[in-house]
Design an enzyme around this catalytic site. Sequence first.
Site, PDB file in Angstrom:
ATOM      1  N   GLY A   1       0.834  -1.191   0.000  1.00  0.00           N
ATOM      2  CA  GLY A   1       0.000   0.000   0.000  1.00  0.00           C
ATOM      3  C   GLY A   1       0.867   1.239   0.000  1.00  0.00           C
ATOM      4  O   GLY A   1       2.038   1.196   0.401  1.00  0.00           O
TER       5      GLY A   1
ATOM      6  N   GLN B   1       3.031  10.009   1.155  1.00  0.00           N
ATOM      7  CA  GLN B   1       4.311   9.293   1.141  1.00  0.00           C
ATOM      8  C   GLN B   1       5.153   9.627  -0.084  1.00  0.00           C
ATOM      9  O   GLN B   1       6.346   9.347  -0.115  1.00  0.00           O
ATOM     10  CB  GLN B   1       4.080   7.776   1.200  1.00  0.00           C
ATOM     11  CG  GLN B   1       3.476   7.317   2.519  1.00  0.00           C
ATOM     12  CD  GLN B   1       3.322   5.815   2.552  1.00  0.00           C
ATOM     13  OE1 GLN B   1       2.321   5.283   2.090  1.00  0.00           O
ATOM     14  NE2 GLN B   1       4.321   5.133   3.072  1.00  0.00           N
TER      15      GLN B   1
ATOM     16  N   CYS C   1       6.131  -0.057   7.095  1.00  0.00           N
ATOM     17  CA  CYS C   1       5.700   1.070   6.273  1.00  0.00           C
ATOM     18  C   CYS C   1       6.859   1.472   5.374  1.00  0.00           C
ATOM     19  O   CYS C   1       8.002   1.557   5.836  1.00  0.00           O
ATOM     20  CB  CYS C   1       5.309   2.229   7.188  1.00  0.00           C
ATOM     21  SG  CYS C   1       4.786   3.708   6.313  1.00  0.00           S
ATOM     22  N   LEU C   2       6.569   1.753   4.110  1.00  0.00           N
ATOM     23  CA  LEU C   2       7.625   2.149   3.179  1.00  0.00           C
ATOM     24  C   LEU C   2       8.285   3.464   3.614  1.00  0.00           C
ATOM     25  O   LEU C   2       9.401   3.757   3.204  1.00  0.00           O
ATOM     26  CB  LEU C   2       7.069   2.279   1.763  1.00  0.00           C
ATOM     27  CG  LEU C   2       6.574   0.977   1.122  1.00  0.00           C
ATOM     28  CD1 LEU C   2       6.002   1.245  -0.269  1.00  0.00           C
ATOM     29  CD2 LEU C   2       7.676  -0.063   1.053  1.00  0.00           C
TER      30      LEU C   2
ATOM     31  N   HIS D   1      -4.194   1.237   7.717  1.00  0.00           N
ATOM     32  CA  HIS D   1      -2.848   1.831   7.685  1.00  0.00           C
ATOM     33  C   HIS D   1      -2.777   2.956   6.654  1.00  0.00           C
ATOM     34  O   HIS D   1      -2.318   4.059   6.944  1.00  0.00           O
ATOM     35  CB  HIS D   1      -1.824   0.725   7.378  1.00  0.00           C
ATOM     36  CG  HIS D   1      -0.410   1.201   7.258  1.00  0.00           C
ATOM     37  ND1 HIS D   1       0.591   0.800   8.125  1.00  0.00           N
ATOM     38  CD2 HIS D   1       0.191   2.031   6.363  1.00  0.00           C
ATOM     39  CE1 HIS D   1       1.733   1.395   7.779  1.00  0.00           C
ATOM     40  NE2 HIS D   1       1.515   2.127   6.704  1.00  0.00           N
ATOM     41  N   GLU D   2      -3.257   2.686   5.428  1.00  0.00           N
ATOM     42  CA  GLU D   2      -3.132   3.687   4.360  1.00  0.00           C
ATOM     43  C   GLU D   2      -4.023   4.896   4.613  1.00  0.00           C
ATOM     44  O   GLU D   2      -3.617   6.035   4.386  1.00  0.00           O
ATOM     45  CB  GLU D   2      -3.437   3.061   2.999  1.00  0.00           C
ATOM     46  CG  GLU D   2      -2.476   1.956   2.565  1.00  0.00           C
ATOM     47  CD  GLU D   2      -1.005   2.300   2.752  1.00  0.00           C
ATOM     48  OE1 GLU D   2      -0.623   3.480   2.600  1.00  0.00           O
ATOM     49  OE2 GLU D   2      -0.236   1.387   3.075  1.00  0.00           O
TER      50      GLU D   2
ATOM     51  N   HIS E   1      -2.593   7.398   6.971  1.00  0.00           N
ATOM     52  CA  HIS E   1      -1.587   8.301   6.395  1.00  0.00           C
ATOM     53  C   HIS E   1      -2.206   9.624   5.960  1.00  0.00           C
ATOM     54  O   HIS E   1      -1.548  10.664   5.991  1.00  0.00           O
ATOM     55  CB  HIS E   1      -0.953   7.667   5.151  1.00  0.00           C
ATOM     56  CG  HIS E   1       0.250   6.817   5.434  1.00  0.00           C
ATOM     57  ND1 HIS E   1       1.410   7.319   5.955  1.00  0.00           N
ATOM     58  CD2 HIS E   1       0.477   5.490   5.237  1.00  0.00           C
ATOM     59  CE1 HIS E   1       2.312   6.337   6.064  1.00  0.00           C
ATOM     60  NE2 HIS E   1       1.767   5.215   5.641  1.00  0.00           N
TER      61      HIS E   1
HETATM   62 ZN    ZN Z   1       2.688   3.387   5.614  1.00  0.00          ZN
END
Ligand code: ZN
Length: 162
Positions: A46, A51, A88-89, A130-131, A134
């Site tokens: 995701g 991000q 998380c990226l 999670h997404e 953000h």
């Molecule tokens: Zn994330």
Amino acid sequence: MALRNIRINDDPILRKVCKPITEITPRIRELAQDMLDTMYDADGVGLAAPQVGVLKRIVVIDVGEGPITMVNPEILTSDGEQTGSEGCLSVPGKFGIVTRPNHVIAKYYDLDMNEQTIEGTELLARAIVHELSHLDGDLYIDHVEGELHDVSELSEEDGSGE
Ligand code: ZN
């Protein structure tokens, strides 16, 4: 295919609240495609627009069942509980244990601005929560139970990851 730079760690843009999308312009379509390319390139499941430095309410998710692009997503109901590891990226090389709802129903708009609903359990429910978090500047590291771990600790185990 165009990759965008993933914002990481203490980048203040990750803590901002994103603005709703009012119109699907060619730039938004390009953003959505770039986000998918960037997510797949980074082996993520995701990615949310902040991000990649864009403060708009759009996320992409693929938990292995095909890509989903969600514009102006909102969680309608969530229930149950799952406790598991999450990464998380934007927090590279780390993971932590987070409790999330095990079942989520969300609504969103697709890239034709048609309203859609999605129902997810387990990994998909975790990815949706999670997404979407953000988009309000909320990172999983705020919710980790115990300590944030280095991914390198994982490889020292026997490799039987979830
Ligand atoms: Zn994330």
